[in-house]
Enzyme design. Structure first.
Site, PDB file in Angstrom:
ATOM      1  N   HIS A  82      44.525  34.762  41.292  1.00 51.84           N
ATOM      2  CA  HIS A  82      44.793  33.444  41.865  1.00 51.84           C
ATOM      3  C   HIS A  82      43.494  32.884  42.410  1.00 51.84           C
ATOM      4  O   HIS A  82      42.747  33.583  43.077  1.00 51.84           O
ATOM      5  CB  HIS A  82      45.818  33.569  42.999  1.00 51.84           C
ATOM      6  CG  HIS A  82      46.170  32.257  43.612  1.00 51.84           C
ATOM      7  ND1 HIS A  82      47.154  31.438  43.104  1.00 51.84           N
ATOM      8  CD2 HIS A  82      45.644  31.594  44.666  1.00 51.84           C
ATOM      9  CE1 HIS A  82      47.219  30.342  43.823  1.00 51.84           C
ATOM     10  NE2 HIS A  82      46.320  30.402  44.777  1.00 51.84           N
ATOM     11  N   ASP A 161      57.854  27.081  50.750  1.00 53.95           N
ATOM     12  CA  ASP A 161      56.465  26.640  50.597  1.00 53.95           C
ATOM     13  C   ASP A 161      56.394  25.245  49.981  1.00 53.95           C
ATOM     14  O   ASP A 161      55.578  24.419  50.401  1.00 53.95           O
ATOM     15  CB  ASP A 161      55.662  27.635  49.743  1.00 53.95           C
ATOM     16  CG  ASP A 161      54.238  27.129  49.558  1.00 53.95           C
ATOM     17  OD1 ASP A 161      53.532  26.956  50.559  1.00 53.95           O
ATOM     18  OD2 ASP A 161      53.844  26.861  48.405  1.00 53.95           O
ATOM     19  N   ARG A 168      52.783  19.318  54.892  1.00 46.85           N
ATOM     20  CA  ARG A 168      51.387  19.504  55.342  1.00 46.85           C
ATOM     21  C   ARG A 168      50.478  18.441  54.731  1.00 46.85           C
ATOM     22  O   ARG A 168      49.549  17.948  55.372  1.00 46.85           O
ATOM     23  CB  ARG A 168      50.895  20.903  54.942  1.00 46.85           C
ATOM     24  CG  ARG A 168      51.468  22.005  55.816  1.00 46.85           C
ATOM     25  CD  ARG A 168      51.188  23.372  55.216  1.00 46.85           C
ATOM     26  NE  ARG A 168      49.783  23.647  55.026  1.00 46.85           N
ATOM     27  CZ  ARG A 168      49.284  24.430  54.070  1.00 46.85           C
ATOM     28  NH1 ARG A 168      50.088  25.040  53.217  1.00 46.85           N
ATOM     29  NH2 ARG A 168      47.989  24.629  53.972  1.00 46.85           N
ATOM     30  N   SER A 183      50.997  30.294  52.543  1.00 44.77           N
ATOM     31  CA  SER A 183      51.451  29.500  51.405  1.00 44.77           C
ATOM     32  C   SER A 183      51.127  30.216  50.084  1.00 44.77           C
ATOM     33  O   SER A 183      51.996  30.431  49.233  1.00 44.77           O
ATOM     34  CB  SER A 183      50.769  28.128  51.466  1.00 44.77           C
ATOM     35  OG  SER A 183      50.862  27.459  50.243  1.00 44.77           O
ATOM     36  N   LYS A 187      53.977  32.823  47.466  1.00 49.55           N
ATOM     37  CA  LYS A 187      54.232  32.655  46.020  1.00 49.55           C
ATOM     38  C   LYS A 187      53.793  33.888  45.246  1.00 49.55           C
ATOM     39  O   LYS A 187      54.455  34.326  44.308  1.00 49.55           O
ATOM     40  CB  LYS A 187      53.493  31.409  45.507  1.00 49.55           C
ATOM     41  CG  LYS A 187      54.120  30.119  46.018  1.00 49.55           C
ATOM     42  CD  LYS A 187      53.294  28.900  45.679  1.00 49.55           C
ATOM     43  CE  LYS A 187      52.078  28.785  46.556  1.00 49.55           C
ATOM     44  NZ  LYS A 187      51.462  27.504  46.700  1.00 49.55           N
TER      45      LYS A 187
HETATM   46  N1  URA Z   1      47.016  26.520  47.591  1.00 50.72           N
HETATM   47  C1  URA Z   1      48.277  26.790  47.994  1.00 50.72           C
HETATM   48  O1  URA Z   1      49.106  27.236  47.232  1.00 50.72           O
HETATM   49  N2  URA Z   1      48.577  26.541  49.287  1.00 50.72           N
HETATM   50  C2  URA Z   1      47.698  26.065  50.180  1.00 50.72           C
HETATM   51  O2  URA Z   1      48.034  25.892  51.329  1.00 50.72           O
HETATM   52  C3  URA Z   1      46.396  25.781  49.725  1.00 50.72           C
HETATM   53  C4  URA Z   1      46.078  26.036  48.416  1.00 50.72           C
END
Ligand code: URA
Length: 431
Positions: A82, A161, A168, A183, A187
């Site tokens: 990621h 999220d 946000r 966040s 995931k």
């Molecule tokens: N990527 C995400 O998935 N969440 C965040 O808060 C920032 C970048």
């Protein structure tokens, strides 16, 4: 428990318990806690931070808000990477097939781009026919048989999220380290893989502009993942200039193909290999970094990695003729940016280059915007390169909008000075 008491507690700088954090996340996901109270809570976190325990509870509560993908039917160690997001970052497109061609199982759920950063899913959609919405059973089967699937967020993964991120975005609470960590990790933990390598970008084209903030974010995410039983590594990599040369969806697929065919730019190859080495070791396929590097080099040289990419595209319905005739991926209409003087390239503001590609139609400001897959920027220079006045420093692949603005942004982003400068690409490994 009362939400006002919990907002007050956080506002006054106290740590929340696991039960309290779970109560907030459950309440907000179900719609019992309204946006205005959640906004106040997020702003309290923004100013008061969270300790590592609180951030872990937050990530776990968000993970548990929806489906948790079960990949246990697939034999072996399932790997994932990621990136925290940068400009020109097409590593996933290369690394997925690369690792799969070496026997790894790559189960990758990716996102779309927003703002100046691109998203893997938008890039893959520049190949006509490529299906990003794949049924979860087909996803699992494809990882099992082909070794790799790259799809959009499938199932109901971390719905908390989705809701919190949207809030946000409009309440100026995006750039908070515990909120970003929770966040991303919610995931990653829900997507069911065993080993995760995080590419934490640092520099003016990244979320984290300073190395100390990037390191704090990396450490926190590694800790959250490790506590949840995952094999975790984070690598801090530079985003002081775009990665590779090409920025824009079709252009990035073009450069990914070049890289899979052994003709990739050095910085892109290096980031891909460093993450690849780590995941090959985590998957038990290589005993050390040097063995892993040799494997990666060989699978590119003998064409296996590119063939795997073609198989991946075919498996997800994409038109593979675009891989063999990659000019079809980019616009035939071009414009050029020239160097204003002679000298060395001392800085390239990645953020502005990302914005320039966006103005041409490669990105979106809101999720409703339409993307032109064939437009973008091919930046011919890197920091440290020498240029003469009037050398072409960028080719723009264009359609019908934003050309003047994009040229201005690039002229402003590329700084030419007297001294040759170097940048560090691979900064640190954590975990
Ligand atoms: N990527 C995400 O998935 N969440 C965040 O808060 C920032 C970048």
């Amino acid at each position: 428990m009362h939400i006002v008491d919990l907002i007050t507690k956080k506002r006054d700088g106290f740590a929340l318990t696991k039960e309290e954090i779970t109560y907030i996340i459950k309440g907000y996901t179900k719609g019992i806690i309204p946006d205005y109270q959640m906004s106040a809570f997020l702003m309290a976190v923004y100013f008061q931070q969270m300790n590592h325990e609180e951030a872990t509870y937050l990530a776990l509560a968000m993970r548990d808000s929806g489906d948790i993908i079960d990949l246990s039917a697939i034999e072996g160690i399932k790997v994932d990477k990621h990136s925290t997001g940068g400009v020109g970052d097409k590593v996933t497109l290369i690394l997925g097939p690369l690792l799969a061609s070496l026997g790894a199982k790559v189960a990758k759920m990716s996102g779309r781009g927003l703002g100046h950063t691109g998203g893997t899913i938008d890039k893959l959609e520049s190949i006509p026919g490529y299906q990003v919405e794949v049924d979860i059973h087909d996803f699992i089967q494809q990882v099992e048989t082909l070794g790799v699937a790259i799809v959009g967020q499938s199932g109901d993964v971390a719905p908390a999220d989705k809701k919190i991120y949207a809030l946000r975005d409009v309440t100026a609470t995006i750039d908070s380290i515990p909120l970003i960590a929770a966040s991303i990790m919610s995931k990653k933990l829900a997507s069911g893989t065993d080993a995760i390598c995080l590419d934490v970008k640092v520099g003016h084209g990244a979320f984290m502009k300073e190395e100390k903030d990037a390191e704090e974010l990396a450490k926190l995410m590694v800790e959250i993942g490790t506590l949840a039983g995952k094999k975790m590594t984070a690598i801090l990599t530079g985003m002081d200039e775009p990665l590779g040369h090409k920025i824009g969806n079709g252009l990035e697929v073009y450069e990914a193909i070049e890289t899979l065919q052994g003709k990739g730019p050095q910085d892109l190859v290096e980031v891909t290999f460093v993450i690849g080495e780590q995941l090959l070791m985590d998957a038990g396929l290589a005993k050390d970094q040097s063995e892993a590097r040799k494997m990666l080099e060989k699978t590119i040289a003998d064409g296996s990695a590119f063939n795997k990419f073609a198989e991946l595209v075919a498996a997800q319905g994409g038109d593979t003729s675009y891989l063999f005739d990659k000019e079809k991926l980019i616009s035939k209409k071009t414009a050029f940016v020239k160097a204003s003087k002679s000298g060395y390239i001392t800085d390239i503001n990645a953020l502005d280059i990302g914005k320039a590609a966006g103005r041409l139609g490669a990105g979106r400001e809101t999720m409703a915007d339409v993307i032109y897959p064939e437009v973008g920027v091919d930046l011919h220079v890197k920091i440290g390169d020498k240029v003469e006045k009037d050398d072409v420093i960028a080719t723009l692949y264009i359609r019908d909008k934003g050309v003047g603005e994009a040229i201005k942004l690039i002229e402003h982003a590329v700084i030419i000075g007297k001294e040759k400068k170097t940048v560090t690409l691979i900064k640190k490994t954590i975990g």
